[in-house]
Design a protein around this motif. Structure first.
Motif, mmCIF file in Angstrom:
data_model
loop_
_atom_site.group_PDB
_atom_site.id
_atom_site.type_symbol
_atom_site.label_atom_id
_atom_site.label_comp_id
_atom_site.label_asym_id
_atom_site.label_seq_id
_atom_site.Cartn_x
_atom_site.Cartn_y
_atom_site.Cartn_z
ATOM 1 N N THR A 98 -8.358 6.930 -1.709
ATOM 2 C CA THR A 98 -7.906 7.505 -3.082
ATOM 3 C C THR A 98 -6.555 6.684 -3.310
ATOM 4 O O THR A 98 -6.818 7.526 -4.486
ATOM 5 N N GLU A 99 -5.914 5.957 -2.931
ATOM 6 C CA GLU A 99 -4.416 5.336 -3.106
ATOM 7 C C GLU A 99 -4.890 4.552 -4.060
ATOM 8 O O GLU A 99 -4.109 4.066 -5.358
ATOM 9 N N ASP A 100 -5.962 3.352 -3.987
ATOM 10 C CA ASP A 100 -6.541 2.991 -5.341
ATOM 11 C C ASP A 100 -6.655 3.517 -6.603
ATOM 12 O O ASP A 100 -6.163 3.009 -7.586
ATOM 13 N N ILE A 101 -7.349 4.780 -6.113
ATOM 14 C CA ILE A 101 -7.471 6.452 -7.511
ATOM 15 C C ILE A 101 -6.317 5.892 -8.571
ATOM 16 O O ILE A 101 -5.869 5.936 -9.319
ATOM 17 N N LYS A 102 -5.246 6.623 -7.398
ATOM 18 C CA LYS A 102 -4.093 6.394 -7.947
ATOM 19 C C LYS A 102 -2.857 5.857 -8.560
ATOM 20 O O LYS A 102 -2.604 6.086 -9.737
ATOM 21 N N ALA A 103 -2.981 4.604 -8.179
ATOM 22 C CA ALA A 103 -2.531 3.714 -8.327
ATOM 23 C C ALA A 103 -3.336 3.514 -9.620
ATOM 24 O O ALA A 103 -2.172 2.768 -10.674
ATOM 25 N N LEU A 104 -4.495 3.766 -9.937
ATOM 26 C CA LEU A 104 -4.327 3.367 -11.210
ATOM 27 C C LEU A 104 -4.089 4.690 -12.675
ATOM 28 O O LEU A 104 -3.759 3.922 -13.526
ATOM 29 N N ALA A 105 -4.134 5.519 -11.976
ATOM 30 C CA ALA A 105 -3.654 6.233 -12.511
ATOM 31 C C ALA A 105 -2.206 6.324 -13.201
ATOM 32 O O ALA A 105 -1.181 6.454 -14.342
ATOM 33 N N ASP A 106 -1.548 5.521 -11.932
ATOM 34 C CA ASP A 106 0.045 5.425 -11.911
ATOM 35 C C ASP A 106 0.483 3.990 -12.686
ATOM 36 O O ASP A 106 1.627 3.987 -12.847
ATOM 37 N N TRP A 107 -0.890 4.042 -13.374
ATOM 38 C CA TRP A 107 -0.475 2.586 -14.056
ATOM 39 C C TRP A 107 0.251 2.828 -15.667
ATOM 40 O O TRP A 107 1.256 1.914 -16.540
ATOM 41 N N GLN A 108 0.120 4.017 -15.720
ATOM 42 C CA GLN A 108 0.933 4.730 -17.269
ATOM 43 C C GLN A 108 1.988 4.244 -16.769
ATOM 44 O O GLN A 108 3.346 4.529 -18.535
ATOM 45 N N LYS A 109 2.937 4.851 -15.271
ATOM 46 C CA LYS A 109 3.918 4.720 -15.598
ATOM 47 C C LYS A 109 5.327 3.329 -15.943
ATOM 48 O O LYS A 109 5.890 3.399 -16.881
ATOM 49 N N THR A 110 4.009 2.560 -15.538
ATOM 50 C CA THR A 110 4.482 0.859 -15.464
ATOM 51 C C THR A 110 4.344 -0.275 -16.992
ATOM 52 O O THR A 110 4.317 -1.073 -17.399
ATOM 53 N N GLN A 111 2.968 0.112 -16.872
ATOM 54 C CA GLN A 111 2.141 -0.418 -17.592
ATOM 55 C C GLN A 111 1.310 -1.851 -17.464
ATOM 56 O O GLN A 111 1.397 -2.893 -17.671
ATOM 57 N N ARG A 112 1.604 -1.561 -15.712
ATOM 58 C CA ARG A 112 1.473 -3.273 -14.648
ATOM 59 C C ARG A 112 1.296 -2.721 -13.943
ATOM 60 O O ARG A 112 1.764 -1.298 -13.574
ATOM 61 N N SER A 113 0.704 -3.658 -12.556
ATOM 62 C CA SER A 113 0.034 -3.079 -11.692
ATOM 63 C C SER A 113 -0.024 -4.630 -10.640
ATOM 64 O O SER A 113 -0.755 -5.809 -11.314
ATOM 65 N N ASP A 114 0.391 -4.173 -9.480
ATOM 66 C CA ASP A 114 -0.670 -5.549 -8.717
ATOM 67 C C ASP A 114 -1.397 -5.280 -7.669
ATOM 68 O O ASP A 114 -0.726 -5.412 -6.449
ATOM 69 N N HIS A 115 -1.545 -3.443 -7.981
ATOM 70 C CA HIS A 115 -2.663 -2.887 -6.313
ATOM 71 C C HIS A 115 -3.913 -3.680 -7.091
ATOM 72 O O HIS A 115 -4.137 -3.761 -8.393
ATOM 73 N N GLU A 116 -4.612 -3.892 -5.696
ATOM 74 C CA GLU A 116 -5.773 -4.601 -5.455
ATOM 75 C C GLU A 116 -6.977 -3.359 -5.703
ATOM 76 O O GLU A 116 -6.106 -2.488 -5.097
ATOM 77 N N ILE A 117 -7.852 -3.655 -6.559
ATOM 78 C CA ILE A 117 -8.657 -2.983 -7.063
ATOM 79 C C ILE A 117 -10.684 -3.352 -6.218
ATOM 80 O O ILE A 117 -10.483 -4.542 -6.753
ATOM 81 N N GLN A 118 -11.362 -2.133 -6.013
ATOM 82 C CA GLN A 118 -12.274 -3.452 -6.380
ATOM 83 C C GLN A 118 -13.498 -2.738 -7.182
ATOM 84 O O GLN A 118 -13.610 -1.484 -6.955
#
Length: 893
Positions: free
Chosen positions: A62-82
């Protein structure tokens, strides 16, 4: 397709479309827990749905899903997804070695006591045989049949092997040769924009997504299908149910406004887009197109732009679902149920684009008023080097010739047995080819109309120009025939030569021997003009040092002009029957002419009829024998298909990783080293290590075929690694091609033979390079060959995305200079040895690694470099010796 996950967020809903129910994973339902995603870029909405559908608490949390939604805040991310794409697309050059690997994995599984049928695609895999046909014959009505006959004769072993794969592997479809280019077949037939799967008695709807073993898989982004190129080894892992490991990408928004002016083509537009995005820098990023300019572009235009994603360096170049998407799906023969589902699903999920859609937020944006686009070429050796058409002559004389150390002295050289002479700038090849443009009826009709007007005026192609037409699907010849344009293209030598990539992949076939001899004996800088997407050094033809990308109608114009030293915007292309000068403006069709010809000649029935029996193939294909069995019966005498050594001696347990000590450099290379430089696809020289090997096996030079066609034989391919005729290894100054200086002997020899000497002595190897290492095709053999040559690490200033991933997938360390260090600043000459430490034991993603450089004079230099193993999954791949070893051990367990 991998099974659906746990759905912790409870987002599974039902969508009713025309009386049929589909289950889907709702982005709106997720918003109550992850926040508003209405302005998330369309591409990230596709990734978000993928995570919702596959959330299992292990690979997707679920934290992967939330990280993708949170992308809108900074328009970039270092979060890894599968990420799990719905399907895999392959072409035969990269598909054959992928199936070879699967066959070898089945053998390895048997040797480890496991069930070989566990090695089987879990996602649909479509392989389109499109890279094998060569332009041996051209300019006659018999060219197509002659080239097909030669193709079937040369590739019988490969095609028999692919038929084994089709009969023995589940969910593996082979589209026979002579059908079309994989990306065009994908666009016109395979893709659905919204995919469905039957799971537990329910029909699940989700975005159509794919990865492909050709970098131009991005073309399908024009139809709102998220797809991009990966290496063959990564595609094999996806086929076997492994997710694609990735960091949530930055997304660049490219706003298009305005409308193309009269006489400007989609090719001109895409060359400008490539130039702008390369200047911005989008490697490893998603690009998404938006703005009211999209309403002025057809799906074919959008696909043309999306196709060249690799040329502008992006992972993808995406266009959202719109009314044009539905119109194209309908026109190309998709059923009404599919089209209705696409509309309902896209609108429900916020994936639909129209004037009322919210504008997404992006990491960066840039804008182009497409009314400012000018007629263009790109060259002489990179797709991003756009040249205004009216400046092409001056650029060739003042830059291309000057860089080659040549003066435009106007000297002309006679050609044996011919009445014509050759000089610098003459066009040796004019080819209408490649998925980029042959998917676009507008530019092909335009080419036909240019040919019609030229033929009616009595103009001809120049006799030294090798002309060819290689459409992306059989539909193209149908509408050219119906428009009455085929006869005019034929009259100028643009006869059908085959349905496939041909010249763009390097399968241009040989120039006439007297022409080739004249060019090489006199050091002439001659050119090719092709409607392709790739013009890297040494790719199109070994005889032609300059290559220009152009729209199909410009290809016809340059065939008539015959030279890059004619300004075709102001100077006559030739004379008509009455001796009057004929200019480009006299031949160029109006937009209205093109539209009327398309409307009258292109029909929905053409697509339905041509794709009704797409898997049947010709009688010649049907006659290819099929071998049965869970495992493949290898033929030791085959020079096309051999059992690769990757899994030799492999056990169920992984060996600990070790540092690399005392490594010698095999090559010191400059900037923009392409995968063509590392692993060429084209012709094999007789005096090269690969040529010598083939001759030792009784293969004559006439039957060498190409490197691309022999990718199922590691013995050929490892000898061909770093064998591009235009490679310049700074360790062997004054040479061009696959040469190096062996140390400490100081002997200049082929890179292959030097590698064998080092490996016999137990000495590990490194390759050192500059910026943009691994640019170009998603060529797994560029990494496989590097591995088999004993290279343990590649140390460069920057990597292109796919090749870096491929190196990790083959157990080769990708290392990146930092702190301003470069090959030049460190004064590397090739006599050094390298100690790479910090690799043994517990590697972490993107960690620093220490490198000690020992110079020949006894001095040493310690530097810190960045290890470009980017994700936790990649760490596991590297520890296992490669991604396939990782998958094999997991399945065996």
């Amino acid at each position: 397709m991998a099974p659906v996950g746990q759905d912790t967020l409870k987002t599974r809903r039902t969508l009713s479309v025309d009386g049929k129910s589909y289950d889907f994973y709702s982005l709106k339902a997720a918003e109550s827990q992850i926040g508003d995603v209405s302005r998330l870029p369309y591409t990230l909405k596709v990734l978000l749905e993928n995570l919702l559908r596959h959330e299992d608490g292990v690979t997707v949390k679920t934290e992967d899903i939330k990280a993708l939604a949170d992308w809108q805040k900074t328009q970039r991310s270092d979060h890894e997804i599968q990420y799990r794409p719905a399907r895999v697309l392959m072409q035969d050059f990269t598909g054959v070695p992928a199936v070879v690997d699967l066959a070898a994995m089945r053998d390895a599984m048997s040797a480890m006591g496991g069930n070989p049928t566990l090695i089987n695609p879990l996602a649909q895999c479509d392989l389109v045989i499109d890279h094998s046909v060569m332009v041996d014959k051209f300019g006659t009505a018999q060219s197509f049949k002659q080239n097909v006959d030669l193709e079937m004769e040369r590739n019988a072993e490969r095609y028999e092997f692919l038929k084994w794969g089709q009969s023995s592997l589940d969910d593996f479809n082979a589209v026979p040769p002579g059908t079309g280019i994989c990306h065009q077949v994908n666009l016109e037939y395979i893709a659905k924009t919204v995919w469905t799967s039957e799971i537990d008695g329910k029909t699940i709807a989700f975005p159509d997504t794919c990865v492909g073993t050709d970098s131009h898989t991005t073309m399908i982004n024009g139809l709102a299908v998220l797809g991009w190129g990966v290496g063959g080894i990564e595609a094999e892992a996806a086929m076997l149910g492994q997710p694609v490991s990735m960091l949530i990408p930055e997304v660049v928004g490219f706003k298009l406004t305005g409308k193309l002016k009269e006489g400007i083509t989609a090719t001109d537009l895409v060359l400008r887009v490539v130039e702008m995005l390369r200047q911005l820098g989008v490697v490893g990023k998603f690009v998404e197109f938006y703005g009211n300019g999209l309403d002025e572009l057809t799906i074919a235009d959008q696909a043309t732009i999306a196709n060249m994603g690799p040329e502008y360096g992006a992972t993808c170049g995406f266009f959202p679902v719109s009314q044009q998407t539905l119109d194209y799906l309908t026109f190309t023969g998709r059923d009404t149920e599919t089209v209705a589902l696409v509309k309902a699903y896209a609108q429900e999920q916020g994936m639909w684009r129209d004037a009322n859609s919210p504008e997404p937020v992006y990491t960066k944006t840039l804008e182009l008023d497409i009314s400012t686009v000018k007629p263009s070429l790109a060259g002489p050796s990179r797709p991003q080097d756009r040249v205004d058409l009216d400046n092409a002559k001056n650029t060739f004389i003042n830059e291309v010739l000057a860089k080659a150390g040549k003066k435009d002295d106007l000297a002309e050289y006679s050609v044996e047995g011919e009445k014509f002479t050759l000089t610098h700038g003459d066009v040796g090849i004019a080819a209408i080819t490649s998925c980029t443009n042959t998917s676009n009826p507008g530019v092909l009709i335009a080419a036909g109309l240019v040919a019609k007007k030229a033929n009616e005026l009595g103009l001809k192609s120049q006799p030294w120009v090798k002309t060819s037409l290689a459409p992306g699907s059989q539909v193209v010849t149908d509408y050219l025939d119906k428009a009455g344009l085929t006869e005019h293209l034929n009259a100028l030598g643009f006869n059908l030569v085959g349905y496939g990539c041909t010249t763009c992949i390097g399968n241009s076939g040989p120039l006439a021997t007297p022409i080739s001899k004249t060019i090489n004996d006199n050091g002439l800088v001659c050119a090719s003009v092709l409607s392709g997407n790739r013009n890297f050094e040494g790719r199109v033809s070994p005889d032609l040092k300059a290559s220009y990308l152009a729209s199909p109608p410009l290809v016809v114009a340059y065939a008539i002009a015959g030279s890059m030293k004619i300004d075709i915007t102001t100077e006559p292309l030739g004379q008509d029957k009455n001796g009057n000068d004929v200019f480009l403006k006299d031949l160029w069709p109006s937009n209205q002419e093109i539209h009327e010809a398309m409307t009258a000649s292109l029909t929905r029935d053409m697509f339905i009829e041509r794709y009704a029996n797409v898997f049947d193939g010709t009688p010649e294909w049907q006659a290819v024998p099929v071998s049965e069995g869970e495992t493949y019966k290898w033929n030791d005498k085959s020079t096309y298909i051999q059992h690769p050594p990757y899994f030799k001696g492999m056990g169920p347990e992984i060996a600990p990783t070790t540092d690399v000590i005392g490594a010698r450099p095999l090559a010191l290379l400059g900037d923009s080293i392409t995968t063509d430089h590392i692993s060429p696809a084209g012709s094999i020289k007789a005096d090269s290590p690969a040529g010598e090997y083939l001759q030792s096996k009784g293969v004559t030079k006439a039957d060498f075929n190409s490197y691309g066609s022999r990718r199922g034989n590691h013995e050929v391919m490892m000898r061909g690694t770093f064998a591009n005729v235009r490679l310049r290894n700074l360790m062997a100054p004054g040479t061009e091609g696959g040469w190096t200086t062996h140390q400490p002997s100081g002997e200049v020899m082929s890179i292959y033979h030097a590698s064998m000497k080092y490996q016999e002595a137990g000495i590990p190897l490194v390759v050192v390079g500059g910026k943009e290492y691994g640019t170009g095709s998603s060529r797994d053999w560029a990494a496989k060959g590097t591995n088999l040559l004993g290279v343990k690490a590649v140390l460069v200033e920057s990597f292109e995305r796919i090749h870096r991933s491929n190196l990790v997938g083959m157990g080769v360390l990708p290392l990146q200079f930092k702190d301003g260090d470069t090959r030049e600043s460190l004064s590397l000459v090739g006599t050094e040895t390298f100690d790479i430490t910090g690799v043994a034991g517990n590697i972490k993603p993107l960690q620093d690694v220490s490198v000690t450089i020992h110079h020949a004079d006894g001095t040493k230099k310690d530097i810190t470099v960045l290890c470009r193993i980017d994700t936790e999954n990649e760490v596991e791949y590297y520890k296992n010796g490669g991604i396939l070893h990782y998958v094999l051990r997991r399945l065996a367990a």
